[in-house]
Scaffold this motif. Structure first.
Motif, PDB file in Angstrom:
ATOM      1  N   PRO B  83      -3.858  15.423  10.449  1.00 40.10           N
ATOM      2  CA  PRO B  83      -4.976  15.025  11.311  1.00 40.10           C
ATOM      3  C   PRO B  83      -4.483  14.238  12.516  1.00 40.10           C
ATOM      4  O   PRO B  83      -3.353  13.745  12.542  1.00 40.10           O
ATOM      5  CB  PRO B  83      -5.842  14.158  10.401  1.00 40.10           C
ATOM      6  N   SER B  86      -5.684   8.894  11.013  1.00 39.26           N
ATOM      7  CA  SER B  86      -6.375   8.755   9.747  1.00 39.26           C
ATOM      8  C   SER B  86      -6.795   7.305   9.604  1.00 39.26           C
ATOM      9  O   SER B  86      -5.993   6.443   9.281  1.00 39.26           O
ATOM     10  CB  SER B  86      -5.439   9.219   8.626  1.00 39.26           C
ATOM     11  N   LYS B  87      -8.058   7.049   9.897  1.00 41.85           N
ATOM     12  CA  LYS B  87      -8.567   5.683   9.756  1.00 41.85           C
ATOM     13  C   LYS B  87      -8.898   5.441   8.304  1.00 41.85           C
ATOM     14  O   LYS B  87      -9.361   6.331   7.625  1.00 41.85           O
ATOM     15  CB  LYS B  87      -9.847   5.524  10.583  1.00 41.85           C
ATOM     16  N   ARG B  88      -8.664   4.240   7.831  1.00 45.78           N
ATOM     17  CA  ARG B  88      -9.010   4.011   6.433  1.00 45.78           C
ATOM     18  C   ARG B  88      -9.618   2.637   6.209  1.00 45.78           C
ATOM     19  O   ARG B  88      -9.359   1.698   6.951  1.00 45.78           O
ATOM     20  CB  ARG B  88      -7.793   4.215   5.555  1.00 45.78           C
ATOM     21  N   VAL B  89     -10.434   2.582   5.196  1.00 48.57           N
ATOM     22  CA  VAL B  89     -11.127   1.346   4.880  1.00 48.57           C
ATOM     23  C   VAL B  89     -10.233   0.446   4.029  1.00 48.57           C
ATOM     24  O   VAL B  89     -10.153  -0.756   4.225  1.00 48.57           O
ATOM     25  CB  VAL B  89     -12.417   1.649   4.097  1.00 48.57           C
ATOM     26  N   PHE B  90      -9.579   1.063   3.065  1.00 49.78           N
ATOM     27  CA  PHE B  90      -8.693   0.313   2.191  1.00 49.78           C
ATOM     28  C   PHE B  90      -7.271   0.724   2.522  1.00 49.78           C
ATOM     29  O   PHE B  90      -6.998   1.894   2.685  1.00 49.78           O
ATOM     30  CB  PHE B  90      -8.991   0.637   0.727  1.00 49.78           C
ATOM     31  N   SER B  91      -6.375  -0.228   2.631  1.00 48.21           N
ATOM     32  CA  SER B  91      -5.051   0.175   3.085  1.00 48.21           C
ATOM     33  C   SER B  91      -4.152   0.600   1.926  1.00 48.21           C
ATOM     34  O   SER B  91      -4.230   0.063   0.836  1.00 48.21           O
ATOM     35  CB  SER B  91      -4.400  -0.954   3.875  1.00 48.21           C
ATOM     36  N   ASN B  92      -3.353   1.594   2.205  1.00 47.71           N
ATOM     37  CA  ASN B  92      -2.378   2.076   1.248  1.00 47.71           C
ATOM     38  C   ASN B  92      -0.987   1.852   1.805  1.00 47.71           C
ATOM     39  O   ASN B  92      -0.814   1.754   3.004  1.00 47.71           O
ATOM     40  CB  ASN B  92      -2.539   3.580   1.025  1.00 47.71           C
TER      41      ASN B  92
END
Lengths: 369, 258
Positions: B83, B86-92
């Motif tokens: 993509p 990649s926006k994310r709410v919880f970080s990995n």
């Protein structure tokens, strides 16, 4: 020069397989740390359980409590007084075990809801479960109408109405173009709707009816007994493993539907399944305990701060965290101003909120959102 | 050998068609760029190929097999998607992010093999030192590399890239394109890339597909597609195209046509 490059390229992987390099060792330590934290949380739960069982409005010494418990499991070895045995085995024990299960359940449901809705504000009550349950209780208390009669009038109504709310929203999610934001908004709207309906009934209620409704709304563990225990246990034993099996998919759900689909995950199906199982478990817990809303929101966040966002570890950690908060809050509510018992829902928020605030503001671990 | 065959594919939202009757053949170890103005339907086309969106009509064949009859997990074993961001709410962590690419291949237990694969990929892209860093603390360029790493871990014959260079500095643009090019040639992967920078497309692609308003205007090698006439027609821009001795054409936009 070219030969040297090829030589280097072929040599490298071999070396890596035999000797893990610095980064791989670091990674192993990182996983090791997670396991140690889990072990510690587990130990804390066991320790607290063993401690709380000795507390209560009626003074029973620690030695006596354990004598009673041993007598229960190894009959014939110890003599125990009837009343005290009755209190420990039939009042304290089911309350603690029920609290452990309810806390664990709310913790994992919160964790699942936050993942499938990709929203840190989601909780098991996002789909309107608590307002629905409260309305069910109001109907039973004020109008005396119930889906099931008898001793399960309140519980039955709470369950049916909370599932009604949840199923309505889960059905919404199958519509094309329903995003997780739509679902959350719909959940909030349903919450308002059912709260007003409950208020309407409250408005016409007598003092006695009002007392039932209000005390239910505060959340309390006293409804647990060995006779209704199997109900919650079965739902718990079915939902928990099914949800945990989806741990990897939950990880992927948090990075968005498009990414999930490109990694082979049917995002809508996982979301519906997750919401369905989480709602079922929450509704079951809620109809016994009333609304203990705070734990489902906060336990996953606390676990995330400790252990990171990988659901393989986060899921059980959130459950254990929920159980820890609930049984501690309950023990404090029971014992702080004896013999008055403060409802668990109140103590869990009163104690949990400041601690949670502290954790958010401190933000020591980078894992936190 | 034709790796991916798109036949008469159309897609639209409600009554607005996004693209119509698109047919493309893509070979193994070929890097194909899709260029065109905003709203031409490029990204939507990629999403249809990957079944993130379901096309209204048309067929899609991978190694001769119809993709629409495959289960989603089977598609994910064959096609990976990088993509734009990649926006994310919880970080990995980076490691967790790349490990997600193994999902189509694994059961519930992540075995040693999957982890080794992730290390291998991280090594290949020289981002091993970032393994335990949080994804959202990385710079845009590093994030893009991690997303490419995830697609590599997925181990597919086809890679789709959606504007992989759009918010990177020139150094990272070149890095990302070099990595992609290398993959295509070394692993015999077929890559389809949506890109806005005509010069990057020109320099790195085997073929370019030019789209406008949901239709393919021209297909072919860079010097055949990137002509003054086509650029004027598709973008409405006067541009100078420099062809220096057999190399890829270089485009300098001059002015928009009023």
């Amino acid at each position: 020069m070219k030969y040297l490059e090829i030589l280097l390229k072929t040599k490298m992987p071999e070396k890596n397989k035999d000797l893990p390099d610095q980064h791989q060792t670091e990674y192993r330590h990182y996983i090791g740390r997670k396991l140690i934290i889990m072990g510690f949380l587990l130990f804390l739960v066991i320790f607290l359980t063993a401690f709380i069982v000795t507390l209560g409005p009626l003074e029973i010494s620690v030695v006596e409590v354990y004598q009673i418990l041993l007598a229960k499991f190894l009959p014939g070895y110890f003599d125990t007084a009837g009343l005290q045995s009755q209190i420990v085995c039939n009042i304290r024990l089911p309350r603690i075990v029920g609290g452990l299960m309810a806390g664990f359940g709310l913790g994992i449901c919160g964790c699942v809801m936050q993942a499938v809705l990709k929203n840190p504000l989601a909780s098991p009550f996002t789909l309107g479960i608590s307002a629905g349950a409260h309305f069910g209780v109001a109907i039973a208390a004020v109008l005396g109408v119930g889906v099931i009669g008898g001793p399960y009038l309140l519980i039955g109504n709470a369950f049916v109405f909370s599932m009604l709310c949840a199923l309505f929203i889960i059905a919404l999610s199958s519509f094309k173009g329903a995003t997780s934001e739509t679902l959350i908004l719909a959940g909030i709207a349903l919450n308002y709707l059912f709260s007003s309906l409950s208020s309407l009934l409250q408005y016409f209620a007598t003092d006695e009816q009002l007392r039932v409704m209000v005390s239910w709304g505060m959340g309390d563990l006293s409804a647990f007994s060995w006779c209704n225990f199997h109900l919650i246990l079965w739902i718990f034993l079915i939902c928990t493993p099914l949800l945990y099996l989806k741990a990897k998919d939950l990880n992927i759900m948090t990075i968005g539907d498009e990414n999930a689909k490109s990694l082979g995950i049917d995002a809508n199906r996982v979301r519906m399944l997750g919401m369905l199982l989480a709602s079922l478990l929450t509704a079951t817990i809620v109809c016994f305990t009333g609304t203990i809303a705070f734990i489902g929101l906060v336990a996953p966040h606390m676990a995330r701060m400790l252990i990171g966002s990988d659901h393989k570890y986060l899921f059980p950690a959130a459950g254990i965290m929920g159980a820890l908060i609930l049984i501690s809050a309950d023990a404090i509510g029971m014992n702080i101003i004896r013999p008055t018992i403060i409802p668990t829902g109140i103590t869990s928020s009163l104690l949990g909120v400041p601690f949670f605030m502290y954790l958010i503001l401190k933000k020591k671990r980078k894992e936190f959102w | 050998m034709v790796k991916l065959k798109i036949k008469n594919m159309s897609f639209g939202y409600a009554s607005t068609p996004i693209f119509e009757d698109v047919s493309i053949d893509i070979q193994a170890s070929e890097l194909v760029s899709i260029v065109g103005p905003n709203g031409a339907g490029k990204s939507t086309l990629l999403k249809c190929i990957n079944r993130i969106l379901t096309p209204d009509s048309g067929n899609l064949y991978l190694d001769g097999k119809n993709l629409h009859e495959m289960r989603r997990i089977e598609v994910a074993k064959n096609i990976s998607y990088v993509p734009q961001s990649s926006k994310r709410v919880f970080s990995n962590t980076v490691f967790e992010t790349v490990l997600m690419g193994r999902r189509p291949h694994q059961g519930w237990f992540s075995n040693k093999e999957d982890e080794d694969k992730v290390w291998e990929v991280l090594e290949e892209l020289e981002i091993k030192d970032l393994a335990l860093t949080m994804y959202d603390e990385l710079s845009g360029g590093q994030q893009q590399k991690v997303l490419i790493a995830r697609a590599l871990a997925q181990d597919t014959g086809v890679i789709l890239l959606d504007e992989p260079t759009s918010n990177l500095d020139i150094r990272h643009q070149l890095d990302v394109m070099d990595i992609t090019r290398k993959l295509v040639k070394e692993r015999n992967v077929a890559a389809i890339m949506v890109v806005h920078d005509l010069n990057l497309a020109s320099r790195y692609s085997d073929r370019i597909i030019m789209m406008r308003n949901g239709k393919i205007i021209s297909v072919g090698e860079p010097d055949a597609v990137l002509t003054c006439e086509d650029i004027a027609h598709v973008y409405g821009v006067n541009a100078e195209v420099i062809n220096c001795n057999g190399g890829s054409p270089y485009i300098i936009p001059i002015s928009s046509i009023r």
